[in-house]
Design an enzyme around this catalytic site. Structure first.
Site, PDB file in Angstrom:
ATOM      1  N   ARG A  45       0.866  -1.182   0.000  1.00 36.05           N
ATOM      2  CA  ARG A  45       0.000   0.000   0.000  1.00 36.05           C
ATOM      3  C   ARG A  45       0.896   1.224   0.000  1.00 36.05           C
ATOM      4  O   ARG A  45       2.116   1.123   0.135  1.00 36.05           O
ATOM      5  CB  ARG A  45      -1.026  -0.008   1.156  1.00 36.05           C
ATOM      6  CG  ARG A  45      -0.629  -0.609   2.437  1.00 36.05           C
ATOM      7  CD  ARG A  45       0.491   0.071   3.169  1.00 36.05           C
ATOM      8  NE  ARG A  45       0.255   1.487   3.312  1.00 36.05           N
ATOM      9  CZ  ARG A  45       1.184   2.386   3.547  1.00 36.05           C
ATOM     10  NH1 ARG A  45       2.468   2.036   3.640  1.00 36.05           N
ATOM     11  NH2 ARG A  45       0.910   3.665   3.666  1.00 36.05           N
ATOM     12  N   ALA A  47       0.839   5.117  -2.199  1.00 34.78           N
ATOM     13  CA  ALA A  47       0.640   5.397  -3.620  1.00 34.78           C
ATOM     14  C   ALA A  47       1.813   4.986  -4.519  1.00 34.78           C
ATOM     15  O   ALA A  47       1.616   4.251  -5.508  1.00 34.78           O
ATOM     16  CB  ALA A  47       0.310   6.878  -3.785  1.00 34.78           C
ATOM     17  N   ARG A  87      -7.429  -0.530  -6.740  1.00 33.47           N
ATOM     18  CA  ARG A  87      -7.718   0.591  -5.811  1.00 33.47           C
ATOM     19  C   ARG A  87      -7.932   1.850  -6.667  1.00 33.47           C
ATOM     20  O   ARG A  87      -7.197   2.067  -7.636  1.00 33.47           O
ATOM     21  CB  ARG A  87      -6.570   0.809  -4.805  1.00 33.47           C
ATOM     22  CG  ARG A  87      -6.454  -0.342  -3.798  1.00 33.47           C
ATOM     23  CD  ARG A  87      -5.567   0.006  -2.626  1.00 33.47           C
ATOM     24  NE  ARG A  87      -6.222   0.889  -1.660  1.00 33.47           N
ATOM     25  CZ  ARG A  87      -5.596   1.422  -0.624  1.00 33.47           C
ATOM     26  NH1 ARG A  87      -4.302   1.181  -0.413  1.00 33.47           N
ATOM     27  NH2 ARG A  87      -6.236   2.206   0.216  1.00 33.47           N
ATOM     28  N   GLN A 194      -1.770   2.619   9.946  1.00 31.38           N
ATOM     29  CA  GLN A 194      -0.496   2.676   9.202  1.00 31.38           C
ATOM     30  C   GLN A 194       0.554   3.465   9.985  1.00 31.38           C
ATOM     31  O   GLN A 194       1.754   3.203   9.865  1.00 31.38           O
ATOM     32  CB  GLN A 194      -0.689   3.343   7.831  1.00 31.38           C
ATOM     33  CG  GLN A 194      -1.476   2.533   6.825  1.00 31.38           C
ATOM     34  CD  GLN A 194      -2.948   2.906   6.838  1.00 31.38           C
ATOM     35  OE1 GLN A 194      -3.488   3.336   7.863  1.00 31.38           O
ATOM     36  NE2 GLN A 194      -3.613   2.732   5.716  1.00 31.38           N
ATOM     37  N   ASP A 235      -1.736  10.773  -2.206  1.00 26.26           N
ATOM     38  CA  ASP A 235      -2.166   9.742  -3.161  1.00 26.26           C
ATOM     39  C   ASP A 235      -2.485  10.334  -4.520  1.00 26.26           C
ATOM     40  O   ASP A 235      -2.494   9.637  -5.541  1.00 26.26           O
ATOM     41  CB  ASP A 235      -3.379   8.993  -2.622  1.00 26.26           C
ATOM     42  CG  ASP A 235      -2.974   8.139  -1.437  1.00 26.26           C
ATOM     43  OD1 ASP A 235      -2.904   8.672  -0.315  1.00 26.26           O
ATOM     44  OD2 ASP A 235      -2.647   6.955  -1.660  1.00 26.26           O
ATOM     45  N   ASN A 245      -5.112  12.565   0.367  1.00 30.59           N
ATOM     46  CA  ASN A 245      -4.238  11.688   1.168  1.00 30.59           C
ATOM     47  C   ASN A 245      -5.103  10.962   2.195  1.00 30.59           C
ATOM     48  O   ASN A 245      -6.316  11.176   2.280  1.00 30.59           O
ATOM     49  CB  ASN A 245      -3.125  12.511   1.841  1.00 30.59           C
ATOM     50  CG  ASN A 245      -2.037  11.623   2.430  1.00 30.59           C
ATOM     51  OD1 ASN A 245      -1.557  10.699   1.761  1.00 30.59           O
ATOM     52  ND2 ASN A 245      -1.638  11.869   3.662  1.00 30.59           N
ATOM     53  N   LYS A 246      -4.460  10.129   2.979  1.00 32.05           N
ATOM     54  CA  LYS A 246      -5.144   9.275   3.960  1.00 32.05           C
ATOM     55  C   LYS A 246      -6.145  10.065   4.802  1.00 32.05           C
ATOM     56  O   LYS A 246      -5.882  11.192   5.222  1.00 32.05           O
ATOM     57  CB  LYS A 246      -4.072   8.619   4.842  1.00 32.05           C
ATOM     58  CG  LYS A 246      -4.570   7.742   5.970  1.00 32.05           C
ATOM     59  CD  LYS A 246      -5.519   6.644   5.517  1.00 32.05           C
ATOM     60  CE  LYS A 246      -4.960   5.778   4.413  1.00 32.05           C
ATOM     61  NZ  LYS A 246      -5.989   4.903   3.786  1.00 32.05           N
TER      62      LYS A 246
HETATM   63  O1  MRU Z   1      -4.489   3.211   2.209  1.00 37.67           O
HETATM   64  P1  MRU Z   1      -3.008   3.423   2.059  1.00 37.67           P
HETATM   65  O2  MRU Z   1      -2.217   2.878   3.192  1.00 37.67           O
HETATM   66  O3  MRU Z   1      -2.504   2.957   0.707  1.00 37.67           O
HETATM   67  O4  MRU Z   1      -2.850   5.012   2.089  1.00 37.67           O
HETATM   68  C1  MRU Z   1      -1.558   5.544   2.004  1.00 37.67           C
HETATM   69  C2  MRU Z   1      -1.511   7.007   2.125  1.00 37.67           C
HETATM   70  O5  MRU Z   1      -2.530   7.680   2.186  1.00 37.67           O
HETATM   71  C3  MRU Z   1      -0.162   7.640   2.060  1.00 37.67           C
HETATM   72  O6  MRU Z   1      -0.082   8.760   2.888  1.00 37.67           O
HETATM   73  C4  MRU Z   1       0.106   8.071   0.609  1.00 37.67           C
HETATM   74  O7  MRU Z   1      -0.089   6.992  -0.253  1.00 37.67           O
HETATM   75  C5  MRU Z   1       1.456   8.604   0.423  1.00 37.67           C
HETATM   76  S1  MRU Z   1       2.640   7.298   0.418  1.00 37.67           S
HETATM   77  C6  MRU Z   1       4.166   7.861  -0.014  1.00 37.67           C
END
Ligand code: MRU
Length: 351
Positions: A45, A47, A87, A194, A235, A245-246
């Site tokens: 996981r 991006a 995704r 995470q 993302d 983003n998350k």
């Molecule tokens: O659901 P995830 O764990 O894939 O979400 C990840 C994030 O939101 C990260 O902050 C984002 O991908 C940046 S990773 C360099």
């Protein structure tokens, strides 16, 4: 540190991030289907890491088709479809799939062996470029941090979310090497943790002073002067600088603005989506409600309750102080800088 993924010519070996921090184990994927399932189920996981894994998924599809005497182009078409459905929000996935399709087109009407070699080379290049981009971002980003930075980060934008080194954590790593990090605060990042499972694991392994907090504690620490900058990954970044983003990132950005704390975003250009005008147009993944009502197999909410589980949110560009990429730093109003930085060759930027 354990590598996020390795490719041995036959299979993609993914560090299974669901098992961290208690167990380091790898999952071998030999087909595009297996890679797509690994992305969907969060084995891999983040991006950039999703994009790199998908690139290897395409190369594996071509390789398996060549070995079985099947049509490479049909295999690539169906691999593209299944990987693209894994995704929806991280644009790096779609960027990487397009890079692989374009490598296929560039290989022309040559032998299957030549096409497979071209696709394997392209996937390896995407992997290696991602690490180089993270290192360049780290150098650019570290210059923005205050001396004695007390930095908050959200989710995991580290080596685990990329081919290596990390975006937001890459900036933290570079700043740490320069002696600028006093302390990192890691939001635990509900519902999948995470921050607690992955970011804290990376930082503790590296000996960077780290404090884990629950998501709801960030405002308290900011109001007590314990945090002096924020850095997160992304993302997707829309043409106007809106940052997807998350889930919870928007909340952190609003809190940072309220307390006069700079909010930085670090992301490679494979995260830019300059064809999309603003964050409002981006598909936000809604994940399984089970992630919210359970933890580690234990039910934490009553049966029958309604649940929402959007996995990402949109931070308006107006809340962002700077966007750091591998060719430099974009500043508000972002649009012109994003276009300029997107056109520069890697390694052309000046720190
Ligand atoms: O659901 P995830 O764990 O894939 O979400 C990840 C994030 O939101 C990260 O902050 C984002 O991908 C940046 S990773 C360099």
């Amino acid at each position: 540190m354990a590598e996020t993924m390795t490719f041995d010519g036959e299979a993609l070996h993914l560090l299974d991030q669901r098992a961290l921090p208690t167990e380091v184990r790898y999952l071998a994927c030999r087909t595009a289907d297996e890679v797509a399932r690994a992305i969907k189920t969060l084995v891999v996981r983040g991006a950039p890491a999703i994009g790199v894994a998908a690139a290897f998924g395409m190369a594996l599809a071509a390789k398996r088709a060549e070995e079985s005497g099947g049509s490479i182009d049909q295999a690539l078409e169906s691999a593209h479809t299944i990987l693209a459905a894994s995704r929806p929000t991280a644009v790096n996935l779609f960027w990487a799939l397009e890079q692989m399709q374009s490598a296929r087109r560039a290989a022309g009407g040559t032998t299957g062996h030549t096409i497979v070699s071209a696709l394997l080379a392209q996937a390896r290049k995407i992997h290696d470029d991602d690490i180089a981009s993270c290192r360049a971002m780290g150098e650019f980003g570290a210059t923005l941090f205050p001396a004695r930075a007390r930095v908050l980060t959200h989710c995991n934008a580290g080596a685990l979310a990329t081919a290596g080194y990390g975006t937001a954590l890459g900036v933290i790593r570079s700043a740490h090497r320069q002696g600028k990090i006093d302390r990192v605060f890691a939001d635990e990042t509900r519902p999948v943790l995470q921050g607690a499972r992955l970011t804290a694991w990376e930082l503790v392994n590296e000996g960077i002073p780290t404090t884990l907090i629950t998501d709801s504690m960030a405002g308290f620490l900011m109001s007590h002067g314990e945090i002096n900058c924020v850095v997160v990954g992304a993302d997707r970044i829309a043409a106007n600088g809106d940052v997807i983003n998350k889930i919870g990132t928007y909340t952190v950005a609003v809190l940072a603005r309220e307390h006069g704390i700079p909010f930085f975003v670090a992301a490679p250009r494979s995260t830019f989506d300059l064809a999309t005008a603003s964050g409002a147009l981006v598909t936000i993944e809604e994940r399984d409600p089970e992630e919210v009502v359970h933890w580690a197999g234990v039910r934490s909410a009553p049966a029958g309750v309604d649940v929402r589980n959007p996995a990402f949110d949109v931070t308006p560009a107006a809340l962002v102080a700077a966007i750091i990429c591998e060719t430099g730093v974009a500043r508000p109003p972002f649009g012109p800088d994003l276009v300029r930085l997107a056109r520069l060759p890697l390694h052309s930027g000046r720190v």
